[in-house]
Design a protein around this motif. Sequence first.
Motif, PDB file in Angstrom:
ATOM      1  N   GLY A  64       0.818  -1.212   0.000  1.00 53.46           N
ATOM      2  CA  GLY A  64       0.000   0.000   0.000  1.00 53.46           C
ATOM      3  C   GLY A  64       0.847   1.255   0.000  1.00 53.46           C
ATOM      4  N   ARG A  65       1.921   1.241   0.795  1.00 48.91           N
ATOM      5  CA  ARG A  65       2.817   2.401   0.826  1.00 48.91           C
ATOM      6  C   ARG A  65       3.481   2.610  -0.525  1.00 48.91           C
ATOM      7  NH1 ARG A  65       4.216   0.162   5.749  1.00 48.91           N
ATOM      8  NH2 ARG A  65       6.210  -0.602   4.938  1.00 48.91           N
ATOM      9  N   ILE A  66       3.873   1.515  -1.170  1.00 48.60           N
ATOM     10  CA  ILE A  66       4.515   1.626  -2.482  1.00 48.60           C
ATOM     11  C   ILE A  66       3.533   2.175  -3.511  1.00 48.60           C
ATOM     12  CG2 ILE A  66       5.497   0.305  -4.393  1.00 48.60           C
ATOM     13  CD1 ILE A  66       6.811  -1.512  -2.322  1.00 48.60           C
ATOM     14  N   ALA A  67       2.284   1.689  -3.460  1.00 49.42           N
ATOM     15  CA  ALA A  67       1.272   2.176  -4.401  1.00 49.42           C
ATOM     16  C   ALA A  67       1.014   3.662  -4.193  1.00 49.42           C
ATOM     17  CB  ALA A  67      -0.021   1.379  -4.227  1.00 49.42           C
ATOM     18  N   TYR A  68       0.920   4.076  -2.932  1.00 49.22           N
ATOM     19  CA  TYR A  68       0.702   5.496  -2.640  1.00 49.22           C
ATOM     20  C   TYR A  68       1.905   6.317  -3.086  1.00 49.22           C
ATOM     21  CZ  TYR A  68      -0.970   9.578  -0.080  1.00 49.22           C
ATOM     22  OH  TYR A  68      -1.416  10.836   0.256  1.00 49.22           O
ATOM     23  N   TRP A  69       3.109   5.765  -2.868  1.00 49.28           N
ATOM     24  CA  TRP A  69       4.323   6.460  -3.278  1.00 49.28           C
ATOM     25  C   TRP A  69       4.382   6.631  -4.790  1.00 49.28           C
ATOM     26  CZ3 TRP A  69       8.382   4.153  -6.176  1.00 49.28           C
ATOM     27  CH2 TRP A  69       9.460   4.997  -6.414  1.00 49.28           C
ATOM     28  N   ILE A  70       3.938   5.619  -5.526  1.00 45.30           N
ATOM     29  CA  ILE A  70       3.992   5.710  -6.991  1.00 45.30           C
ATOM     30  C   ILE A  70       3.168   6.886  -7.491  1.00 45.30           C
ATOM     31  CG2 ILE A  70       3.247   4.566  -9.120  1.00 45.30           C
ATOM     32  CD1 ILE A  70       4.096   1.904  -7.833  1.00 45.30           C
ATOM     33  N   GLN A  71       1.938   7.055  -6.968  1.00 43.98           N
ATOM     34  CA  GLN A  71       1.124   8.183  -7.428  1.00 43.98           C
ATOM     35  C   GLN A  71       1.727   9.512  -6.953  1.00 43.98           C
ATOM     36  OE1 GLN A  71      -0.951  10.474  -5.657  1.00 43.98           O
ATOM     37  NE2 GLN A  71      -0.346   9.655  -3.666  1.00 43.98           N
ATOM     38  N   ALA A  72       2.244   9.541  -5.721  1.00 44.30           N
ATOM     39  CA  ALA A  72       2.833  10.785  -5.215  1.00 44.30           C
ATOM     40  C   ALA A  72       4.112  11.130  -5.973  1.00 44.30           C
ATOM     41  CB  ALA A  72       3.121  10.653  -3.718  1.00 44.30           C
TER      42      ALA A  72
END
Length: 413
Positions: free
Chosen positions: A92-100
């Motif tokens: 989840g953190r990686i997915a959020y990081w990708i968009q950010a």
Amino acid sequence: MGTTAIAGTKTARAPHWLLLGPALVAGVAYLDPGNVASNVTAGARYGYLLIWVVVSANLVAWLIQYLSAKLGVVTGKSLPQLCGERIGSRAGRIAYWIQAEGVAMATDLAEVIGGAVALWLLFDMPLLAGGLITGTVSLVLLTVQSQRGPRAFEHVVIGLLAVIVLGFTWGVVVAPPDLAGVAAGLVPRFEGTGSVLLAVSVLGATIMPHAIYAHSSLTRDRFRDRRGLSTPTLLRATRIDVSVAMVIAGGVNVAMMLLAAANLAGVDGTDTLEGAHAALGESLGPVVATLFAVGLLASGLASTSVGAYAGAEIMQGLLRTRVPLLTRRLVTLIPALIVLSLGVDPTFALVLSQVVLSFGIPFALIPLVRLTADRQLMGQHVNRIWTTLAASLAAAALTALNGVLLWLVLTGA
């Protein structure tokens, strides 16, 4: 743990002006090349019609930036840090990081292109070389921030902000706008779908996710050593800081629109930065045109530095790992350099960057509102109910408007 341990109980007296700075740095994001392109185009096409949009956007921006700054002051953590702590899984953190990180890359795209175009206008420098110089300067400024501290970084960025103010407001001094037209432009209205699209573009270029991420980090870093200052004192100073920054940013954005409305209305080609520069030279002379290009260069250099700072915080806060400075900078810079090397039209690239930024708005705004309304996290400094309501309405409206912008651009409406 709540905020009581962070806030502390000691009080100290200090002139509020000595505590100013973080908002002025974050406010540079409101004066990036995307803003220049949107405001100049709006003024050239519709005159004074959309002044009210700039004023409204800055009022909303005040609330959003204050909440971001308050989050950093009260908790001692940044928005990306807190999001990373609350996202349970690494996936989840990686997915959020990708968009950010995509938002950070889109931001850098607009800002590096703006700096490259400015160097081309001033020195006839190839765009790729200008992009490399812009990126290198931002790396130097990041080095200043990491080695000399946040105060030194603030001084440099505020110096560039002064150049931006001069570059984009001098033309208004030379050729003052029509006061009756300015007053009429404060009345909310549109003239056809084209003006609606530009209004949404102005909003999209004004309130950007990376400024929200960055501001919480800037206040955290600046006030890490509180020197006995209480949280209420820091919050009072922060409100002043945000107010000063938004007055400057709003004033300069209005000045850009007024400059175009008074001198470029109906002139062909002013929907590009180079076209606006050429038209200003023909209308007001080489001094105004040169100052416009210098302001654009300072805008690109300052805003890409703040964008790179935000990108570094996003990476560190969400991935929970320290990455070398050069690596962090290259992550967001390389896509911009690729676009320049491919010879993509700069104006098209700016539009594309705004589309990508539209995706990131809800991912920054919704967590910000929820976190600052969390009493367990914020303690006695939790949002009042009316603040949360206003922020929620602003988040919903901005998310919807950016969705409209995205749909209009993708459908060609």
